[in-house]
Design a protein around this motif. Structure first.
Motif, PDB file in Angstrom:
ATOM      1  N   UNK A  20     -12.709  -3.727   5.452  1.00 17.75           N
ATOM      2  CA  UNK A  20     -13.281  -3.853   6.799  1.00 17.75           C
ATOM      3  C   UNK A  20     -14.227  -5.051   6.888  1.00 17.75           C
ATOM      4  N   UNK A  34      -5.391  -7.337  11.121  1.00 26.46           N
ATOM      5  CA  UNK A  34      -5.110  -5.896  11.104  1.00 26.46           C
ATOM      6  C   UNK A  34      -5.696  -5.309   9.825  1.00 26.46           C
ATOM      7  N   UNK A  35      -6.128  -4.070   9.912  1.00 27.89           N
ATOM      8  CA  UNK A  35      -6.640  -3.325   8.743  1.00 27.89           C
ATOM      9  C   UNK A  35      -5.968  -1.958   8.772  1.00 27.89           C
ATOM     10  N   UNK A  36      -5.334  -1.609   7.686  1.00 29.51           N
ATOM     11  CA  UNK A  36      -4.662  -0.303   7.691  1.00 29.51           C
ATOM     12  C   UNK A  36      -4.898   0.399   6.353  1.00 29.51           C
ATOM     13  N   UNK A  37      -5.383   1.638   6.398  1.00 31.72           N
ATOM     14  CA  UNK A  37      -5.702   2.347   5.153  1.00 31.72           C
ATOM     15  C   UNK A  37      -4.531   3.202   4.677  1.00 31.72           C
ATOM     16  N   UNK A  39      -3.897   6.893   3.872  1.00 31.77           N
ATOM     17  CA  UNK A  39      -4.720   8.001   4.319  1.00 31.77           C
ATOM     18  C   UNK A  39      -4.155   9.310   3.828  1.00 31.77           C
ATOM     19  N   UNK A  40      -4.984  10.347   3.879  1.00 31.23           N
ATOM     20  CA  UNK A  40      -4.484  11.661   3.520  1.00 31.23           C
ATOM     21  C   UNK A  40      -5.153  12.221   2.304  1.00 31.23           C
ATOM     22  N   UNK A  41      -4.649  13.403   1.859  1.00 27.80           N
ATOM     23  CA  UNK A  41      -5.340  14.130   0.808  1.00 27.80           C
ATOM     24  C   UNK A  41      -5.386  13.345  -0.496  1.00 27.80           C
ATOM     25  N   UNK A  44      -8.807  11.878  -1.761  1.00 28.32           N
ATOM     26  CA  UNK A  44      -9.914  12.569  -2.420  1.00 28.32           C
ATOM     27  C   UNK A  44      -9.727  12.540  -3.920  1.00 28.32           C
ATOM     28  N   UNK A  61       4.335  -7.242  11.071  1.00 27.39           N
ATOM     29  CA  UNK A  61       4.153  -6.084  10.198  1.00 27.39           C
ATOM     30  C   UNK A  61       2.720  -6.011   9.669  1.00 27.39           C
ATOM     31  N   UNK A  62       2.058  -4.873   9.858  1.00 22.00           N
ATOM     32  CA  UNK A  62       0.706  -4.726   9.297  1.00 22.00           C
ATOM     33  C   UNK A  62       0.728  -4.325   7.816  1.00 22.00           C
ATOM     34  N   UNK A  63       1.929  -4.118   7.280  1.00 17.01           N
ATOM     35  CA  UNK A  63       2.066  -3.735   5.873  1.00 17.01           C
ATOM     36  C   UNK A  63       2.953  -4.750   5.164  1.00 17.01           C
ATOM     37  N   UNK A  64       2.684  -4.983   3.904  1.00 16.77           N
ATOM     38  CA  UNK A  64       3.495  -5.929   3.131  1.00 16.77           C
ATOM     39  C   UNK A  64       3.806  -5.337   1.763  1.00 16.77           C
ATOM     40  N   UNK A  65       4.905  -5.786   1.177  1.00 18.48           N
ATOM     41  CA  UNK A  65       5.185  -5.358  -0.196  1.00 18.48           C
ATOM     42  C   UNK A  65       4.484  -6.301  -1.169  1.00 18.48           C
TER      43      UNK A  65
END
Ligand SMILES: Cc1ncc(C[n+]2csc(CCOP(=O)(O)OP(=O)(O)O)c2C)c(N)n1
Lengths: 179, 257, 348
Positions: A20, A34-37, A39-41, A44, A61-65
């Motif tokens: 961020x 763009x910032x994309x996390x 997410x999910x269990x 933790x 695309x906000x995601x890359x390989x």
């Protein structure tokens, strides 16, 4: 300019905040971002990562390989992302936790004992900021004045007394990465 | 090697697999899993027990029990258990449910399973919060308690009052054994174990619907250390949710002794 | 000035600025921040917020508030939306305006919480019983999610119909710079149907029951006329590099953005491919797809499901061009690296 950055570490190491920080600075410099996390269990206790894209053009695309740069803060992150960095890209390794050595000769690897360096500056939790400093210096993607301004605006009230140490942490990381 | 004077006093329950659980540090789901497993072992019913998993933190409970298991939709475990029990009346069927699962989205299912006197056992884990989705208000969240959907504390003017499920279910004729216990210290853990055993034996004796509510802690979403969370159970939860036996049908009284 | 916002929170703020008066919802990942944001901001502003005991209850609370004439919405993710389908059918059968946000996740069943577009069928084809299609709008960015949500309330009120903003977990969780629209105060005025108490006017009844088959048939004909109106006026789409395209990708939401990058890469290799992105999934832009199918040599459909929208693309394109498909399921998000080979295959 076009940078695709993945930042990855244990939950609590501040990978998401580090992303961020870059994203807010990119916005302040009028870039597309763009910032994309993840997410999910799994977050933790497990490994959390985020993808940040900073560009002069509209972002598809906000995601890359294959990112152009990655910060890996723990061993599982190193194992996962070290092979994926694009040739010519940059890998910032937190050697406080990662002992593996990169075998790649087609990327630039910057090593930072980030936890210890951050501790010397007053708080080991700033390791993520040290690593961001190294990334920004190695790539020249953003201005340090902008990062300072973003820290001024976005550091949480709880950590406000550490504002100057955070700025110093950025510089400490940068010193490791300047060519 | 055991010598003649030595005997096993503590062992790993057969009804548990060796899988490491995914629960947060300080969570009491692990203790409750163990108590249920010991009960299954002691009653010798592992091979005829079928569990129904909830949607909630215990969603992966089927990885930890060495018994048959299925996974219900959120709140529907008592209905699914009804289907299993009606199809296979000689098997032991239990559900394991959180407070959101049982007392919010699944209120209709739990009330009607109890009203029908469905011969199943319900393990009801009340941690006063939605754990799995990261700390929203539950139907059992205490007045004034902060959650992510009651950021200034549960305001009963807006969100109403917490539900005491045992008191509610005890009204129903079909219910045979309805009790509330806690696992905040060793004495209470032992009492919880006894209650679970009675509940399963009630089912084995065809007594009808049995439910054990267990007050549980959620250090992660309460934002407390595990120790403080157990103190919270003792000092804040128990006064609102008194421990005790809310209904023990005649047929169960003899079992309990 | 642009601000950096997370999708779920930006959607919630856009709804507040559109004059949202009442919200009813139930926690479910990856939508929960939307509910949490409204839990924080609505009560202090004197607006109604209720965390319902289930999605079944939430949608029926929405139904009630809509009957009372309030600007109302709910939000959920796929399994929760499945539970809402009964209520949505009643809402359609009563013609009250309602906005619903679906932040889609992987299914079927409990599936997982990763981004998906697996709700295309259940959203666009009615989902519940009876003949109705809600208006379904699919944003591809946080800004577009804000704009569509902001406009959704007027649209719902214009047609007295359900408007669903269909985003996926990616858009809910992503942060992007956005410009927020100005806050509006919507004056309550009597539109002639809402239930406010029969003071000084004849009583009003809102119902979806028509016991006589002829009456229900006639009522359905009325609903169908409304659907035709919506199909005539509310088609929305966007195009990228389509002017000179010899090939087209058809994709919506996140898969469209991913395809956009793959298209850039393909263009660098000399392949003249463009993107057609439906924004309104219902009404589907059949006519535009038909026109494109007369111009291009082949169409590739990219979705985060096993192929749902492709059925509508086929209805638009008929047999005029070959149509191929690339999809990911289970909450996997396709990457440009995956889409590029599918483009190359289409060209061969
Ligand atoms: C229909 C539906 N709505 C919402 C959810 C999201 N969800 C998963 S678990 C959960 C709450 C669980 O809380 P609780 O039953 O108290 O159990 P805990 O996690 O605290 O153990 C919710 C709302 C879902 N899976 N399905």
């Amino acid at each position: 300019m076009h940078h695709e950055i993945i930042i990855s570490g244990f939950g609590g190491q501040g990978a998401l905040f580090a992303g961020q920080l870059l994203a807010y600075a990119a916005l302040a410099e009028d870039r597309h971002v763009t910032w994309i996390p993840s997410y999910g269990p799994e977050m933790r206790g497990g490994t959390a990562n985020c993808t940040v894209i900073i560009s002069d053009e509209e972002i598809g695309s906000p995601l890359v390989r294959n990112p152009t740069a990655a910060i890996v803060m723990n061993p599982p992150s190193f194992d996962r992302f070290e092979p994926l960095v694009k040739p010519g890209g940059v890998l910032i390794v937190n050697t406080s936790l990662v002992s593996s050595e990169s075998k790649r000769s087609d990327i630039r690897v910057v090593k930072a004992q980030a936890n210890e360096l951050a501790a010397e500056l007053g708080a080991a939790q700033m390791a993520n900021v040290v690593l961001v400093g190294a990334l920004v210096a190695a790539t020249g993607m953003l201005k340090f004045e902008t990062l300072d301004r973003v820290l001024d605006e976005h550091i949480s009230a709880r950590h406000r007394d550490k504002l100057d140490s955070n700025k110093a942490a950025l510089r400490r990381g940068a010193a490791l990465a300047r060519p | 090697m055991l010598t003649e004077e030595m005997q096993v006093v503590f062992d790993y329950p057969d009804a548990l697999t060796e899988e490491t659980t995914h629960y947060c540090p300080g969570c009491t789901h692990g203790i409750i899993h163990r108590l249920v497993a010991e009960t299954i072992d002691e009653l010798g019913i592992r091979e005829k027990t079928i569990g129904v998993a909830p949607v909630g933190c215990a969603v992966f409970i089927y990885n930890y029990f060495d018994t048959d298991f299925c996974e219900a939709a959120h709140g529907r475990a008592p209905a699914m258990a009804t289907g299993i029990k009606r199809a296979l009346p000689d098997r032991v069927v239990f559900t394991y449910q959180g407070d959101g699962d049982l007392a919010a989205i699944g209120t209709a299912e739990i009330i009607h399973a109890a009203a029908r006197g469905e011969n199943i056992t319900v393990v009801f884990v009340n941690n006063a919060v939605y754990g799995m989705t990261s700390g929203q208000m539950a139907p059992t969240t205490l007045p004034g308690m902060k959650t992510t959907t009651t950021p200034t504390g549960r305001d009963v003017e807006i969100a109403g009052y917490p539900i005491r499920m045992c008191e509610l279910l005890a009204q129903l004729s079909g219910a045979s054994y309805i009790v509330r216990r806690s696992v905040h210290d060793p004495g209470n853990i032992n009492r919880t174990k006894k209650a679970l055993k009675t509940a399963f034996r009630a089912q084995l004796n065809q007594a009808g619907f049995s439910l054990v509510e267990i007050l549980s802690s959620c250090p992660t979403n309460w934002g407390m250390s595990p120790r403080d969370a157990l103190t919270f159970v003792k000092e804040k939860m128990i006064p609102y949710y008194p421990l005790g036996d809310y209904k023990v049908a005649e047929a169960v009284k003899t079992i309990a002794q | 000035m642009k601000e950096f916002w997370k999708g779920n929170e930006a959607i919630a703020e856009a709804a507040l600025r559109a004059g949202l008066e009442a919200y009813f919802g139930y926690p479910i990942t990856p939508q929960t921040e939307l509910l949490e944001y409204l839990a924080k901001h609505m009560p202090p502003q004197g607006r109604a917020f209720v965390q319902a005991e289930s999605e079944v209850a939430a949608i029926n609370m929405v139904y009630g508030a809509a009957c009372a004439g309030a600007r109302v919405m709910s939000s959920s993710s796929s399994p929760g939306v499945s539970l809402m389908q009964e209520g949505l059918s009643y809402i359609a059968g009563s013609e009250v305006p309602v906005v619903l946000v679906d932040i889609m996740r992987g299914g079927p069943g409990l599936g997982n919480i990763a981004p998906s577009q697996g709700d295309y069928f259940q959203l666009t084809k009615g989902g519940g019983h009876g003949d109705y299609h809600p208006i379904v709008l699919a944003p591809a960015s946080v800004q577009e999610a804000v704009d569509l949500t902001y406009g959704a309330f007027d649209l719902a009120e214009k047609y007295r119909w359900i408007v669903i903003v269909a985003a996926d977990g990616n858009i809910g969780q992503m942060m992007e710079p956005i410009e927020l629209p100005p806050p509006r105060r919507v004056e309550r005025r009597d539109r002639g149907w809402e239930l406010t108490g029969a003071q000084g006017r004849p009583r009003r009844v809102i119902t979806s029951i028509y016991l006589q088959p002829e009456a229900l048939h006639q009522y359905n004909e009325h609903l169908q006329r409304k659907q035709r109106e919506i199909e005539k006026h509310e088609v929305r789409y966007s195009e990228y590099l389509m002017e000179d395209a010899e090939y087209a990708i058809v994709a919506f939401g996140t898969s469209a953005r991913v395809s956009q990058t793959a298209i850039k890469w393909a263009r660098a290799k000399g392949i003249r491919v463009g993107l057609f992105r439906p924004i309104s999934l219902y009404p589907f832009p059949y006519a535009r797809v038909a026109a494109i199918s007369q111009r291009v040599r082949a169409i590739l459909v990219v979705e985060m499901n096993s192929g749902q929208m492709i059925e509508d693309v086929r209805l638009g394109a008929l047999d005029r061009v070959p149509i191929s498909f690339f999809g990911t399921m289970g909450g996997l998000v396709p990457l440009p690296d995956d889409v590029l080979p599918a483009i190359e295959k289409m060209v061969q």
